[in-house]
Design an enzyme around this catalytic site. Sequence first.
Site, PDB file in Angstrom:
ATOM      1  CE  LYS A  50      -3.772  -2.353   2.375  1.00 40.09           C
ATOM      2  NZ  LYS A  50      -4.370  -2.694   3.673  1.00 40.09           N
ATOM      3  CD  GLN A  94      -3.297  -4.968   6.527  1.00 41.65           C
ATOM      4  OE1 GLN A  94      -2.986  -3.989   5.871  1.00 41.65           O
ATOM      5  NE2 GLN A  94      -3.902  -6.020   6.004  1.00 41.65           N
ATOM      6  CG  ASP A 117     -10.430  -1.364   3.998  1.00 42.92           C
ATOM      7  OD1 ASP A 117     -10.418  -1.563   2.771  1.00 42.92           O
ATOM      8  OD2 ASP A 117      -9.592  -1.858   4.765  1.00 42.92           O
TER       9      ASP A 117
END
Length: 280
Positions: A50, A94, A117
């Site tokens: 990322k 994460q 997300d």
Amino acid sequence: MSAVIMDGKALAKKVKEEVRAAAARMERRPGLAVILVGDDPASQVYADGKKRDCAQCGIYSEEYILPAETGQEELMLLIETLNGRSDIDGILIQLPLPAHLNERAVLSVVRPDKDVDCFHPFNVGELMIGEKGFYPCTPASVMRLLAEYGVELSGKSCVIVGRSNIVGKPLAMLMLRENATVTICHTKTEYLKKECSRADILISAAGQAGLITGDMVKEGAVVVDVAVNRRADGPLCGDVVFEEAAGRASYITPVPGGVGPLTRAMLMKNTLYAAVIHGK
């Protein structure tokens, strides 16, 4: 029939270039913060990827690697700090988190307009009722891939194998927006072969290698393999027995090189969208 292989790597490169060009026109760069709790090697590799994507797209990035024993209060305080910073447009936690942390509470403290997300209950609700906003990265990748290859969705039978909150459920909502007729199956579904074999578009995200065999694929169907599994002998594979399915499908995604690379690119697109929301 020999299936067309849908190239997620090439499309990811195209999407990142779109993001880079749009970010270059902004007065202030979009910003993404990634939080990793613990030292899981796979998560670290993904976080590093990322970081590289951000650099390629002209997005400012910060990475916070916290010890596995980090407490709930400490983690939520960091998120609240990032919520208040104008240079950070997106916050990504994460997953998975260590077992002692309340994942739902952590994800819910991220500001909805920074939830790139699409895990916050507000954004999940917006997705459910058809509002414009963030789309979860993996389902968004599937939709972009199908659009890129000109796959018609309206009126088609779409079978999704997998019912997770991250892929299966939100992908069903996006498919319904395009007027597909959607069936959600899973590893406990009776007559799974029967359900899959009638699908015009068959998407598997169950995480079980070899689950979808060639005789479960309708002649001419579009097959999208979202899962990433590791075989006992080492190589990565999806849920679909690729060689068998490719002999019957019209289009098919490989693993690796299909949905996976595009998922990270769609995170960049979501970060850009967040920056637009914030007036950059």
